[in-house]
Design a protein around this motif. Structure first.
Motif, PDB file in Angstrom:
ATOM      1  N   VAL A 166     -39.762 -34.589 -76.762  1.00 15.55           N
ATOM      2  CA  VAL A 166     -38.370 -35.017 -76.887  1.00 15.55           C
ATOM      3  C   VAL A 166     -37.402 -33.858 -76.731  1.00 15.55           C
ATOM      4  O   VAL A 166     -37.770 -32.689 -76.862  1.00 15.55           O
ATOM      5  N   SER A 167     -36.166 -34.215 -76.453  1.00 10.26           N
ATOM      6  CA  SER A 167     -35.066 -33.253 -76.454  1.00 10.26           C
ATOM      7  C   SER A 167     -33.803 -34.015 -76.825  1.00 10.26           C
ATOM      8  O   SER A 167     -33.590 -35.132 -76.379  1.00 10.26           O
ATOM      9  N   LEU A 168     -32.994 -33.398 -77.668  1.00 10.56           N
ATOM     10  CA  LEU A 168     -31.735 -34.012 -78.085  1.00 10.56           C
ATOM     11  C   LEU A 168     -30.619 -33.600 -77.138  1.00 10.56           C
ATOM     12  O   LEU A 168     -30.503 -32.421 -76.780  1.00 10.56           O
ATOM     13  N   ASN A 169     -29.813 -34.554 -76.738  1.00 10.85           N
ATOM     14  CA  ASN A 169     -28.617 -34.213 -75.976  1.00 10.85           C
ATOM     15  C   ASN A 169     -27.642 -33.493 -76.907  1.00 10.85           C
ATOM     16  O   ASN A 169     -27.463 -33.905 -78.051  1.00 10.85           O
ATOM     17  N   PRO A 170     -26.998 -32.417 -76.443  1.00 13.07           N
ATOM     18  CA  PRO A 170     -26.054 -31.698 -77.311  1.00 13.07           C
ATOM     19  C   PRO A 170     -24.863 -32.572 -77.681  1.00 13.07           C
ATOM     20  O   PRO A 170     -24.470 -33.453 -76.917  1.00 13.07           O
TER      21      PRO A 170
END
Length: 638
Positions: free
Chosen positions: A260-264
Motif C-alpha cells: 500500500v501507499s497513502l496519497n499525500p
C-alpha cells in the motif's frame, strides 16, 4: 461433472487450514494438522512460550469461536427502496453487521480497497450487547424466548442493552464485540487494502492491541489525531477532573503494508504566510542571487501538476506583480514583461521560488488548483486541526446535523486510500450510522469524476434522536440520506446516462430460503421423513425468483453488483445469466432451455433439483448432466 452448492457462508477455519497446507504441506498427515511435525521443525526460540506478549481478556476464547461460525443467512433485495437498482454498484444493507460480514465473505473476500468504521466508543451509554448467534432458526428462538416481530422474524433489538461501566467485564465485552468483526473485515480487504478505525480515549489503547493482533504490528500505518470540537462551547467549572476533550483518533492499518501507499494530504495555504516564511532566504543587503539558477516557469508549473494551459495563463495574469526581472541575466531583463515568466530554483533543486527583482515574493514546493484558483498548499501530518464540525444545513439534510462524522474527514480518508483513476474501488463501512461514508463517496465521485463504490451496513436500531423527523430506525435514516444526496447531486447534471456509482441497491439481512438438514436424525423412520421433506429444498418460496438468485450468488462467490441478464426461452422458461459465466434455472425447466443453455455455453449451469419432476426425474436429471458435460458445461444442482 456434478457438484452441490454449499448453503453456508465461508468456512474460515477450513480456509485457513487450506492456506497453511499450501505453504507447509509437510505439516499435515492424512489430511490433518500434525502438531508434532510443527514442533519438530521449529526451535523453542521460534515457538511462542507461555509468557509471550498477548492482549487477553475475559471471553476472548468465545470471541475467537465467533469467527469460526458459519451462517446460512442471505440478503433480500428491496428494489422499491433503491435507486436504479439494476444499474448500480453501491450497496446499503440493513442488518446486524457481524452476520452481514459472514454473508459477504465468499463474494467479497479480498475485494475491498478501504474500510472505514466509527464503532461504539464504549462510553458507558453505548447499546451494543446482543446475541451474535443470528444463525439460530426463528422457531427455535421463539420457543426459547417468545421474542419476534410483526412478520414473525427475530427481533434482536429487544435484546439490545447498554454496556454500563458497572459491568465487571466492561472492557472485555467491548473487545469481544469488536474482535470477530475486525477479523472478518480483514478477510474482505484487498492486498493493497487499508482500514481506518475512528475511536476516542475510552478504548484507543485496547483497540491498538486488538488491531496489532489481527493485522500484525508490522502493518500499522499511522495514528491521526483529529480536532473534533471547539473549547468555546464547553462549560468549565473552577476545578475539573480532566481536560476538556476536543480530539479523536483515526487508527490506520494495512492488509499488507508492503502493498500500500497513502496519497499525500494537502491543505490550502495562503500567499502572505508563504511570503513571510521565505523572506529571510535572500540576503537583501548584499542582494546575493548567486546560489539560484533560472528555469522556465511554465515547465515548472507543469512539473507541479498544473498542466491545463488556461490555468497556467490565469496564473501568469494573476501573479504578474510577482514576476522578477533579475539584473543577473541581461537577456531576461530585456524581454517584454509578459514573457518574463521564470522560476528560480536552488542548485540542489529542493525548493522552488519566484522572484520580483531580487526579493523573495513567492515560495512554495507545491501548487494546486482549488476551486479554480492556483494556490500554495501544505502537506498535512498526523495532527489535523482543520476538519471542523459537521455542517449539513444544505436543503434536506437538517435531520442529519447531529452526526459526529464530518463529511470532510471521511472524504479526506477516502482520498488518501483511493485515486479517481481506480476502477470501482470498494469503500466499506459496517457501522454506517446516518450514512456519512456513503455521502462522502458520492460527493467525492461528483467532484473528481471518480468511480468509487460503497458497501454500507447498518442495524435497524431505534432512532432515539429523530427529533420528530419520522425515521423510526437508524437504517431508515441512513437510506433516506443516501436518497437525498443522490437527488441533490443529480439535480444540477445534464448527463443522460447516470453512472453505476451514482445509484444504490438496498438489501435486508434475512434467513435462508433453503431447508437445513437435521444431522441429529438417527432412526430410519425419521431419516426417510427428512428425505421426503427435502424433495422440495426450499423452506420458503419467494414471490420473485430473484431473491433466490441473490442467495445463490452470495453462496457461489459472486458480487451483488455483478451483471445479471434475465432471459426467457421461446417456450416461456425464464433463466438468469450472471457475468456471462453461470446460468441459473430457478422457476422451471424444459428441453428448449437445455438447448438454449448449450447455445449460450456458460461455464456452469445451476438448477433446483426439485424442478426435475415425475417418475423419471432422476433419469432426466442424469441426461441433462451428461449432455451439458459433453458441452463442457459444469452441472450443479441444489
Amino acid at each position: 461433472m456434478e457438484t452441490d452448492i454449499d448453503g453456508k457462508s465461508l468456512d474460515i477455519k477450513a480456509q485457513k487450514l487450506e492456506q497453511l497446507k499450501e505453504i507447509f504441506p509437510d505439516f499435515f498427515s492424512e489430511g490433518r494438522l500434525d502438531l508434532k511435525r510443527i514442533k519438530d521443525l521449529l526451535t523453542d526460540e521460534e515457538l511462542a512460550g507461555p509468557d509471550h506478549f498477548e492482549l487477553s481478556w475475559a471471553g476472548k476464547a468465545e470471541a475467537r469461536r465467533e469467527i469460526q461460525k458459519q451462517t446460512s443467512g442471505t440478503l433480500l433485495a428491496d428494489k422499491d427502496k433503491s435507486i436504479d437498482f439494476d444499474n448500480s454498484n453501491n450497496i446499503l444493507i440493513e442488518g446486524e453487521n457481524l452476520e452481514v460480514l459472514r454473508v459477504l465473505q465468499k463474494s467479497y473476500f479480498g475485494q475491498v480497497k478501504m474500510i472505514y468504521i466509527d464503532p461504539p466508543y464504549n462510553t458507558g451509554s453505548d447499546s451494543f450487547i446482543y446475541p451474535d448467534d443470528y444463525a439460530e432458526r426463528r422457531e427455535e428462538y421463539e420457543k426459547r424466548t417468545g421474542v419476534k416481530n410483526g412478520d414473525g422474524y427475530l427481533n434482536k433489538l429487544d435484546l439490545y442493552k447498554k454496556n454500563a461501566k458497572e459491568n465487571g467485564q466492561y472492557h472485555s465485552t467491548w473487545l469481544s464485540m469488536m474482535y470477530p468483526r475486525l477479523y472478518l473485515a480483514r478477510n474482505l480487504l484487498s492486498k493493497d487494502g487499508l482500514i481506518f478505525v475512528q475511536i476516542d480515549d475510552n478504548e484507543e489503547h485496547n483497540l491498538v492491541g486488538l488491531l496489532n493482533e489481527i493485522f500484525g504490528e508490522e502493518n500499522f500505518v499511522s495514528k491521526v489525531c483529529v480536532k473534533m470540537s471547539h473549547l468555546s462551547g464547553m462549560k468549565m467549572s473552577h476545578k475539573e477532573k480532566k481536560l476538556p476533550k476536543i480530539k479523536e483518533f483515526i487508527l490506520i492499518y494495512a492488509r499488507n503494508k508492503e502493498e500500500v501507499s497513502l496519497n499525500p494530504v494537502y491543505i490550502q495555504g495562503d500567499w502572505e504566510t508563504v511570503l513571510d516564511r521565505y523572506d529571510y532566504i535572500v540576503d537583501k543587503e548584499n542582494k546575493d542571487c548567486s546560489k539560484w539558477t533560472v528555469t522556465n516557469l511554465n515547465a515548472h508549473l507543469r512539473n507541479l501538476g498544473l498542466t491545463d494551459e488556461k490555468a497556467i495563463s490565469k496564473f501568469r495574469i494573476e501573479n504578474a506583480d510577482r514576476i522578477f526581472r533579475t539584473a543577473t541575466n541581461d537577456a531576461l531583463a530585456a524581454q517584454p514583461h509578459e514573457s518574463v515568466f521564470r522560476a528560480i530554483t536552488t542548485t540542489t533543486g529542493l525548493e522552488k521560488y519566484i522572484y520580483k527583482g531580487e526579493e523573495v515574493l513567492f515560495a512554495s514546493t507545491k501548487l494546486r488548483v482549488i476551486d479554480g484558483e492556483t494556490v500554495p498548499v501544505n502537506t498535512l501530518g498526523d495532527i489535523w486541526t482543520d476538519i471542523g464540525i459537521n455542517n449539513l444545513h444544505n436543503e434536506g439534510f437538517v435531520a442529519f446535523e447531529n452526526g459526529k462524522k464530518p463529511i470532510k474527514l471521511i472524504k479526506r480518508l477516502i482520498s488518501m486510500a483511493t485515486d479517481k483513476e481506480d476502477k470501482a474501488p470498494i469503500i466499506m463501512d459496517f457501522f454506517a450510522g446516518s450514512g456519512t461514508t456513503a455521502h462522502a463517496v458520492l460527493e467525492l465521485n461528483k467532484e473528481d469524476g471518480g468511480d468509487r463504490t460503497f458497501i454500507c451496513v447498518q442495524m435497524p436500531e431505534p432512532n432515539e434522536k429523530s427529533g420528530g423527523e419520522g425515521f423510526k430506525t437508524i437504517s431508515e435514516l441512513c437510506r433516506t440520506r443516501i436518497v437525498k444526496v443522490i437527488e441533490q447531486l443529480r439535480s444540477g447534471t445534464k448527463d443522460k446516462k447516470i453512472s453505476r456509482s451514482q445509484n444504490f441497491r438496498f438489501y435486508h439481512l434475512s434467513y435462508t430460503h433453503f431447508k437445513k438438514w437435521n444431522d441429529q436424525v438417527s432412526s430410519s423412520e425419521d431419516l426417510l421423513k427428512q428425505l421426503e421433506i427435502f424433495k422440495q429444498p426450499l423452506s420458503s418460496i419467494p414471490d420473485d425468483s430473484y431473491s433466490l438468485l441473490v442467495e445463490l450468488l452470495l453462496k457461489s462467490g459472486f458480487s451483488l453488483s455483478g451483471m445479471v441478464k434475465h432471459n426467457v426461452t421461446s417456450d416461456g422458461v425464464p433463466y438468469y445469466i450472471v457475468e456471462d459465466k453461470v446460468a441459473f434455472a430457478l422457476d422451471k425447466i424444459s428441453d428448449t432451455l437445455l438447448v438454449e443453455i448449450e447455445r449460450v455455453k456458460p461455464e456452469s449451469f445451476i438448477v433446483l433439483s426439485s424442478l426435475f419432476e415425475g417418475e423419471k426425474a432422476d433419469e432426466r436429471m442424469n441426461n441433462w448432466k451428461l449432455q451439458l458435460s459433453e458441452a463442457d458445461i459444469e452441472f450443479k444442482k441444489i
